[in-house]
Design a protein around this motif. Structure first.
Motif, mmCIF file in Angstrom:
data_model
loop_
_atom_site.group_PDB
_atom_site.id
_atom_site.type_symbol
_atom_site.label_atom_id
_atom_site.label_comp_id
_atom_site.label_asym_id
_atom_site.label_seq_id
_atom_site.Cartn_x
_atom_site.Cartn_y
_atom_site.Cartn_z
ATOM 1 N N ALA A 36 0.878 -1.191 -0.172
ATOM 2 C CA ALA A 36 0.031 -0.040 0.247
ATOM 3 C C ALA A 36 0.888 1.228 -0.011
ATOM 4 N N SER A 37 2.188 1.394 -0.225
ATOM 5 C CA SER A 37 3.077 2.321 -0.102
ATOM 6 C C SER A 37 2.738 3.215 -1.649
ATOM 7 N N THR A 38 2.365 2.552 -2.698
ATOM 8 C CA THR A 38 2.257 3.085 -3.943
ATOM 9 C C THR A 38 1.251 2.443 -4.723
ATOM 10 N N PRO A 176 8.359 -14.821 -14.806
ATOM 11 C CA PRO A 176 8.343 -15.254 -13.406
ATOM 12 C C PRO A 176 6.920 -14.460 -12.644
ATOM 13 N N TYR A 177 6.741 -13.162 -13.231
ATOM 14 C CA TYR A 177 5.602 -12.716 -12.673
ATOM 15 C C TYR A 177 4.320 -13.565 -12.993
ATOM 16 N N ALA A 178 4.311 -13.689 -14.426
ATOM 17 C CA ALA A 178 2.869 -14.531 -14.795
ATOM 18 C C ALA A 178 2.782 -15.980 -13.990
ATOM 19 N N ASP A 213 -2.280 2.100 -14.968
ATOM 20 C CA ASP A 213 -1.605 3.287 -15.125
ATOM 21 C C ASP A 213 -0.713 3.646 -13.764
ATOM 22 N N THR A 214 -0.140 2.563 -13.005
ATOM 23 C CA THR A 214 0.794 2.819 -11.917
ATOM 24 C C THR A 214 2.122 3.229 -12.440
ATOM 25 N N ASP A 215 3.313 3.760 -11.753
ATOM 26 C CA ASP A 215 4.317 4.256 -12.204
ATOM 27 C C ASP A 215 5.198 3.124 -12.556
HETATM 28 P P1 NDP Z 1 3.524 -1.184 -7.660
HETATM 29 O O1 NDP Z 1 4.671 -1.676 -8.235
HETATM 30 O O2 NDP Z 1 2.985 0.113 -7.912
HETATM 31 O O3 NDP Z 1 3.435 -1.524 -6.056
HETATM 32 C C1 NDP Z 1 3.856 -2.677 -5.360
HETATM 33 C C2 NDP Z 1 3.817 -2.611 -4.056
HETATM 34 O O4 NDP Z 1 4.393 -3.883 -3.228
HETATM 35 C C3 NDP Z 1 4.426 -1.345 -3.432
HETATM 36 O O5 NDP Z 1 3.765 -1.049 -2.309
HETATM 37 C C4 NDP Z 1 5.871 -1.996 -2.704
HETATM 38 O O6 NDP Z 1 6.142 -1.337 -1.760
HETATM 39 C C5 NDP Z 1 5.515 -3.125 -2.276
HETATM 40 N N1 NDP Z 1 6.454 -4.239 -2.557
HETATM 41 C C6 NDP Z 1 7.199 -4.626 -3.399
HETATM 42 N N2 NDP Z 1 8.120 -5.419 -2.806
HETATM 43 C C7 NDP Z 1 7.751 -5.926 -1.695
HETATM 44 C C8 NDP Z 1 8.137 -6.755 -0.816
HETATM 45 N N3 NDP Z 1 9.433 -7.463 -0.961
HETATM 46 N N4 NDP Z 1 7.492 -6.906 0.474
HETATM 47 C C9 NDP Z 1 6.433 -6.316 0.744
HETATM 48 N N5 NDP Z 1 6.082 -5.394 -0.167
HETATM 49 C C10 NDP Z 1 6.551 -5.142 -1.296
HETATM 50 O O7 NDP Z 1 2.330 -2.212 -8.332
HETATM 51 P P2 NDP Z 1 0.954 -2.005 -8.773
HETATM 52 O O8 NDP Z 1 0.248 -1.249 -8.066
HETATM 53 O O9 NDP Z 1 1.282 -1.778 -10.167
HETATM 54 O O10 NDP Z 1 0.208 -3.356 -8.486
HETATM 55 C C11 NDP Z 1 -0.398 -3.711 -7.651
HETATM 56 C C12 NDP Z 1 -1.317 -5.153 -7.893
HETATM 57 O O11 NDP Z 1 -1.837 -4.967 -9.032
HETATM 58 C C13 NDP Z 1 -0.258 -6.359 -8.034
HETATM 59 O O12 NDP Z 1 -0.654 -7.606 -7.488
HETATM 60 C C14 NDP Z 1 -0.123 -6.195 -9.412
HETATM 61 O O13 NDP Z 1 0.195 -7.668 -10.056
HETATM 62 C C15 NDP Z 1 -1.558 -6.107 -10.046
HETATM 63 N N6 NDP Z 1 -1.586 -5.957 -11.336
HETATM 64 C C16 NDP Z 1 -1.124 -4.432 -11.833
HETATM 65 C C17 NDP Z 1 -1.184 -4.344 -13.059
HETATM 66 C C18 NDP Z 1 -0.738 -2.779 -13.664
HETATM 67 O O14 NDP Z 1 -0.805 -2.616 -14.720
HETATM 68 N N7 NDP Z 1 -0.286 -2.012 -12.630
HETATM 69 C C19 NDP Z 1 -1.781 -5.117 -14.113
HETATM 70 C C20 NDP Z 1 -2.143 -6.301 -13.505
HETATM 71 C C21 NDP Z 1 -2.261 -6.582 -12.263
HETATM 72 P P3 NDP Z 1 7.784 -1.122 -1.387
HETATM 73 O O15 NDP Z 1 8.665 -0.886 -2.499
HETATM 74 O O16 NDP Z 1 7.650 -0.031 -0.319
HETATM 75 O O17 NDP Z 1 7.934 -2.455 -0.538
#
Ligand code: NDP
Length: 286
Positions: A36-38, A176-178, A213-215
């Protein structure tokens, strides 16, 4: 023509027959949101906050979590707390759930959303990275579920799993993600059956998302594919709505539903369409 018409109506009905959701039901609800940080997780936290929920959020970066928590309080969250954790560690995953249950006096929603960073490119044979990503993106989800289930059972609670179209349909550059997303769908899809057979009170919602559209997503796909990315805020709202109305699945944006529906009808054309939608030159790109 009649048959075709009926099929079209059935598809549209399937898509739009989602049960409605009572916003009041989330006032005071005890919610744990991961990642939930981003991105989408951050937007999930803000929506829950506006709805007056009690929140625990987690990710690795403490300073960013602090800022999200203070915004959540400004937006109307009844409570907002954070706990930094690395989901590559099984003990961190468990202690996050423990913390949320202790601080909130129980749990109504476990929203599993985090993903570890993973390169977007042709697979380079790095099995260690795949193993690590499975820990972060999949095993921690199972670990947190196991820890939260007894409490969720008492509260008629819900587990919301944020997955992807890449967990339903294979594509290049993110193997790996998939794999982790297919694992999630297999695990939580199976758990839905087991809970139903046990007449459990806990609902599971699996969310299939397309490009958002996340960063981090925008940075990854740059130069590889040119397609519309849908807003994270709207994706997050859709996830909350589906969780609160205890739907077993939700699809956002709209095309993900049809992509899954037609996935196996014309495999040759599907694969051509997937491969041709990416920019890739074997002479230049690695
Ligand atoms: P982001 O990369 O923006 O956010 C990922 C979050 O996970 C951050 O809060 C990050 O915070 C945290 N994180 C990363 N590594 C770890 C770790 N080792 N332990 C704990 N927390 C971690 O992802 P999105 O918002 O884009 O995606 C969110 C969800 O939506 C995911 O499940 C993704 O698969 C899914 N999704 C997204 C799509 C897209 O196009 N954006 C498409 C399809 C699905 P920190 O770095 O502070 O740990």
């Amino acid at each position: 023509k009649l048959l075709l018409g009926s099929i079209c109506v059935a598809f549209i009905a399937l898509r739009w027959s989602a049960p409605s959701f009572n916003k009041e039901s989330l006032k005071g609800a005890r919610v744990l949101v991961t990642g939930a940080s981003t991105g989408i997780g951050e937007q999930l936290a803000y929506h829950y906050a506006r709805l007056g929920a009690q929140l625990v959020i987690t990710a690795r970066r403490e300073n960013v979590l602090k800022q999200v928590v203070s915004k959540c309080l400004e937006m109307g969250a009844q409570r907002a707390l954070f706990i930094p954790a690395d989901m590559a560690s099984a003990s961190d995953a468990e202690s996050v759930v423990q913390y949320a249950i202790e601080q909130l006096g129980g749990l109504d929603y476990l929203v599993l959303n985090h993903i570890g960073p993973s390169p977007y490119r042709m697979w380079d044979g790095d099995v260690e990275h795949t193993r690590w990503l499975l820990e972060v993106n999949f095993l921690s989800y199972a670990q947190m579920t196991q820890k939260a289930l007894p409490t969720l059972e008492k509260s008629n609670g819900s587990i919301v799993v944020v997955s992807s179209l890449l967990g339903k349909i294979c594509g290049p550059f993110a193997l790996p993600y998939a794999a982790t997303k297919f694992a999630l769908n297999g695990f939580f899809g199976g758990l839905q059956h087991e809970l139903a057979m046990q007449k459990s009170n806990v609902s599971i919602t699996i969310c299939t998302l397309g490009l958002i559209d996340t960063d981090s997503a925008m940075e990854k796909i740059k130069g590889y594919i040119n397609m519309t990315a849908y807003p994270a805020q709207e994706a997050a709202w859709n996830i909350i709505e589906a969780g609160a109305s205890r739907q077993s699945e939700t699809f956002y944006p709209w095309y993900t539903f049809y992509a899954c529906l037609f996935r196996d009808w014309f495999p040759y054309f599907r694969d051509q369409a997937i491969q041709n939608s990416y920019t890739y030159n074997p002479q230049v790109d690695k």
